[in-house]
Design a protein around this motif. Structure first.
Motif, PDB file in Angstrom:
ATOM      1  N   ALA A 165       0.812  -1.219   0.000  1.00 42.51           N
ATOM      2  CA  ALA A 165       0.000   0.000   0.000  1.00 42.51           C
ATOM      3  C   ALA A 165       0.846   1.270   0.000  1.00 42.51           C
ATOM      4  O   ALA A 165       0.392   2.315  -0.467  1.00 42.51           O
ATOM      5  CB  ALA A 165      -0.938  -0.001   1.210  1.00 42.51           C
ATOM      6  N   GLY A 166       2.056   1.187   0.518  1.00 45.91           N
ATOM      7  CA  GLY A 166       2.902   2.377   0.560  1.00 45.91           C
ATOM      8  C   GLY A 166       2.302   3.455   1.445  1.00 45.91           C
ATOM      9  O   GLY A 166       2.001   3.220   2.614  1.00 45.91           O
ATOM     10  N   ASP A 167       2.080   4.650   0.874  1.00 44.14           N
ATOM     11  CA  ASP A 167       1.547   5.755   1.665  1.00 44.14           C
ATOM     12  C   ASP A 167       0.020   5.835   1.613  1.00 44.14           C
ATOM     13  O   ASP A 167      -0.565   6.821   2.066  1.00 44.14           O
ATOM     14  CB  ASP A 167       2.148   7.084   1.209  1.00 44.14           C
ATOM     15  CG  ASP A 167       1.859   7.387  -0.260  1.00 44.14           C
ATOM     16  OD1 ASP A 167       1.255   6.531  -0.942  1.00 44.14           O
ATOM     17  OD2 ASP A 167       2.236   8.483  -0.720  1.00 44.14           O
ATOM     18  N   GLN A 168      -0.626   4.807   1.064  1.00 39.73           N
ATOM     19  CA  GLN A 168      -2.090   4.799   1.058  1.00 39.73           C
ATOM     20  C   GLN A 168      -2.614   4.518   2.459  1.00 39.73           C
ATOM     21  O   GLN A 168      -1.923   3.930   3.306  1.00 39.73           O
ATOM     22  CB  GLN A 168      -2.614   3.757   0.069  1.00 39.73           C
ATOM     23  CG  GLN A 168      -2.319   4.119  -1.382  1.00 39.73           C
ATOM     24  CD  GLN A 168      -2.818   3.057  -2.340  1.00 39.73           C
ATOM     25  OE1 GLN A 168      -2.412   1.903  -2.275  1.00 39.73           O
ATOM     26  NE2 GLN A 168      -3.709   3.438  -3.222  1.00 39.73           N
ATOM     27  N   THR A 169      -3.845   4.922   2.717  1.00 39.22           N
ATOM     28  CA  THR A 169      -4.411   4.837   4.062  1.00 39.22           C
ATOM     29  C   THR A 169      -4.902   3.433   4.380  1.00 39.22           C
ATOM     30  O   THR A 169      -5.711   2.864   3.643  1.00 39.22           O
ATOM     31  CB  THR A 169      -5.582   5.826   4.211  1.00 39.22           C
ATOM     32  OG1 THR A 169      -5.130   7.147   3.882  1.00 39.22           O
ATOM     33  CG2 THR A 169      -6.122   5.810   5.630  1.00 39.22           C
ATOM     34  N   VAL A 170      -4.407   2.894   5.498  1.00 46.88           N
ATOM     35  CA  VAL A 170      -4.812   1.569   5.957  1.00 46.88           C
ATOM     36  C   VAL A 170      -5.290   1.679   7.398  1.00 46.88           C
ATOM     37  O   VAL A 170      -4.558   2.184   8.265  1.00 46.88           O
ATOM     38  CB  VAL A 170      -3.659   0.552   5.868  1.00 46.88           C
ATOM     39  CG1 VAL A 170      -4.125  -0.824   6.351  1.00 46.88           C
ATOM     40  CG2 VAL A 170      -3.115   0.472   4.446  1.00 46.88           C
ATOM     41  N   ALA A 171      -6.525   1.229   7.653  1.00 37.73           N
ATOM     42  CA  ALA A 171      -7.084   1.240   9.002  1.00 37.73           C
ATOM     43  C   ALA A 171      -7.393  -0.202   9.415  1.00 37.73           C
ATOM     44  O   ALA A 171      -7.469  -1.097   8.568  1.00 37.73           O
ATOM     45  CB  ALA A 171      -8.355   2.081   9.053  1.00 37.73           C
ATOM     46  N   THR A 172      -7.563  -0.424  10.705  1.00 36.51           N
ATOM     47  CA  THR A 172      -7.843  -1.776  11.191  1.00 36.51           C
ATOM     48  C   THR A 172      -9.062  -1.797  12.102  1.00 36.51           C
ATOM     49  O   THR A 172      -9.345  -0.830  12.813  1.00 36.51           O
ATOM     50  CB  THR A 172      -6.644  -2.351  11.971  1.00 36.51           C
ATOM     51  OG1 THR A 172      -6.380  -1.515  13.111  1.00 36.51           O
ATOM     52  CG2 THR A 172      -5.404  -2.426  11.102  1.00 36.51           C
ATOM     53  N   LEU A 173      -9.771  -2.916  12.056  1.00 41.08           N
ATOM     54  CA  LEU A 173     -10.828  -3.216  13.017  1.00 41.08           C
ATOM     55  C   LEU A 173     -10.497  -4.566  13.636  1.00 41.08           C
ATOM     56  O   LEU A 173     -10.210  -5.530  12.917  1.00 41.08           O
ATOM     57  CB  LEU A 173     -12.206  -3.288  12.331  1.00 41.08           C
ATOM     58  CG  LEU A 173     -12.850  -1.973  11.912  1.00 41.08           C
ATOM     59  CD1 LEU A 173     -14.210  -2.229  11.270  1.00 41.08           C
ATOM     60  CD2 LEU A 173     -13.011  -1.025  13.092  1.00 41.08           C
ATOM     61  N   PRO A 174     -10.525  -4.666  14.948  1.00 44.94           N
ATOM     62  CA  PRO A 174     -10.134  -5.915  15.601  1.00 44.94           C
ATOM     63  C   PRO A 174     -11.212  -6.991  15.505  1.00 44.94           C
ATOM     64  O   PRO A 174     -12.389  -6.698  15.282  1.00 44.94           O
ATOM     65  CB  PRO A 174      -9.936  -5.484  17.056  1.00 44.94           C
ATOM     66  CG  PRO A 174     -10.931  -4.374  17.234  1.00 44.94           C
ATOM     67  CD  PRO A 174     -10.925  -3.635  15.925  1.00 44.94           C
ATOM     68  N   GLN A 175     -10.791  -8.215  15.663  1.00 46.93           N
ATOM     69  CA  GLN A 175     -11.750  -9.306  15.799  1.00 46.93           C
ATOM     70  C   GLN A 175     -12.423  -9.148  17.156  1.00 46.93           C
ATOM     71  O   GLN A 175     -11.768  -9.139  18.191  1.00 46.93           O
ATOM     72  CB  GLN A 175     -11.015 -10.638  15.713  1.00 46.93           C
ATOM     73  CG  GLN A 175     -11.896 -11.856  15.775  1.00 46.93           C
ATOM     74  CD  GLN A 175     -11.086 -13.130  15.563  1.00 46.93           C
ATOM     75  OE1 GLN A 175     -10.144 -13.164  14.772  1.00 46.93           O
ATOM     76  NE2 GLN A 175     -11.434 -14.165  16.292  1.00 46.93           N
ATOM     77  N   SER A 176     -13.756  -8.996  17.171  1.00 48.35           N
ATOM     78  CA  SER A 176     -14.437  -8.720  18.440  1.00 48.35           C
ATOM     79  C   SER A 176     -15.900  -9.138  18.371  1.00 48.35           C
ATOM     80  O   SER A 176     -16.594  -8.867  17.395  1.00 48.35           O
ATOM     81  CB  SER A 176     -14.355  -7.225  18.782  1.00 48.35           C
ATOM     82  OG  SER A 176     -15.112  -6.923  19.936  1.00 48.35           O
ATOM     83  N   GLU A 177     -16.348  -9.795  19.435  1.00 47.29           N
ATOM     84  CA  GLU A 177     -17.748 -10.199  19.541  1.00 47.29           C
ATOM     85  C   GLU A 177     -18.654  -8.981  19.697  1.00 47.29           C
ATOM     86  O   GLU A 177     -19.861  -9.053  19.437  1.00 47.29           O
ATOM     87  CB  GLU A 177     -17.920 -11.120  20.755  1.00 47.29           C
ATOM     88  CG  GLU A 177     -19.319 -11.671  20.962  1.00 47.29           C
ATOM     89  CD  GLU A 177     -19.767 -12.629  19.873  1.00 47.29           C
ATOM     90  OE1 GLU A 177     -20.980 -12.874  19.761  1.00 47.29           O
ATOM     91  OE2 GLU A 177     -18.897 -13.128  19.140  1.00 47.29           O
TER      92      GLU A 177
END
Length: 218
Positions: A165-177
């Motif tokens: 991805a380089g400088d592209q925006t990457v966000a995360t969401l956790p595994q969660s019930e």
């Protein structure tokens, strides 16, 4: 005008898919100059509808008029297709497949959000979707690594994709019930458990998407 063309795309798809069409009032079915946020991935089960819902919930909490278009015939969103008066944002949950009209939707979008799971099976559809976005649009892109955890497979995926991805925006969401429980209650995970890690990650994600669309963080 851009939004007039977008309106035509919405109506055409709704008619083809048998989705209830938006009500035509004195102003017609228009998005005005609303920012268009398209949520795309040809693979199902990646959290596309979840992320679209959370973005819409965020704008609603801020009092920003938002229209929502559920174009995925599989359903799964908490929001129903509706037109908001004076909408500043149009959230579009696209079908979980490479439809004929996808290129047009990508061309009209201001921001394209691509959720994915962090497994080896998601690599090929993610790469195809990236290729389609680069080919058909110039929108800002936000990648969402959904269901991230600390196991090696997920870590390896993240390391690989961040290099790509380089400088592209990457966000995360956790595994969660918490996401499942909030969905069952018909609520945003932020309203369901604001102090939880899922809610905190969601707030960070929606802030990233809002800024990409030219809005302040929540």
């Amino acid at each position: 005008m851009k939004n007039n063309k977008f309106t035509v795309l919405i109506l055409q798809f709704q008619k083809q898919a048998g989705i209830i069409e938006c009500k035509m009032g004195s102003k017609g079915c228009e998005t005005g100059m609303a920012k268009i946020l398209a949520f795309v991935n040809q693979k199902g089960g990646v959290g596309k509808s979840l992320v679209a819902d959370e973005i819409a919930f965020s704008f609603e909490r801020s009092g920003i008029p938002v229209s929502f278009y559920d174009l995925d015939t599989q359903g799964g969103t908490l929001h129903k297709t509706h037109e908001a008066d004076g909408a500043q944002v149009a959230v579009v949950d696209t079908p979980g497949a490479l439809q004929e009209g996808l290129a047009d939707w990508l061309k009209e979008a201001d921001v394209v959000v691509i959720p994915t799971r962090t497994t080896s099976r998601d690599i090929e559809p993610l790469m195809r979707m990236r290729k389609a976005v680069f080919k058909n649009g110039h929108a800002k892109i936000v990648y969402v690594m959904n269901g991230w955890n600390r196991f090696k497979a997920s870590r390896d995926f993240m390391e690989w994709f961040k290099g790509l991805a380089g400088d592209q925006t990457v966000a995360t969401l956790p595994q969660s019930e918490a996401f499942v429980q909030a969905g069952a209650a018909g609520k945003s995970v932020v309203e369901f458990d604001r102090r939880g890690k899922a809610a905190k990650a969601t707030l960070a994600l929606v802030g990233t998407v809002r800024e990409a669309a030219g809005f302040p963080k929540e």
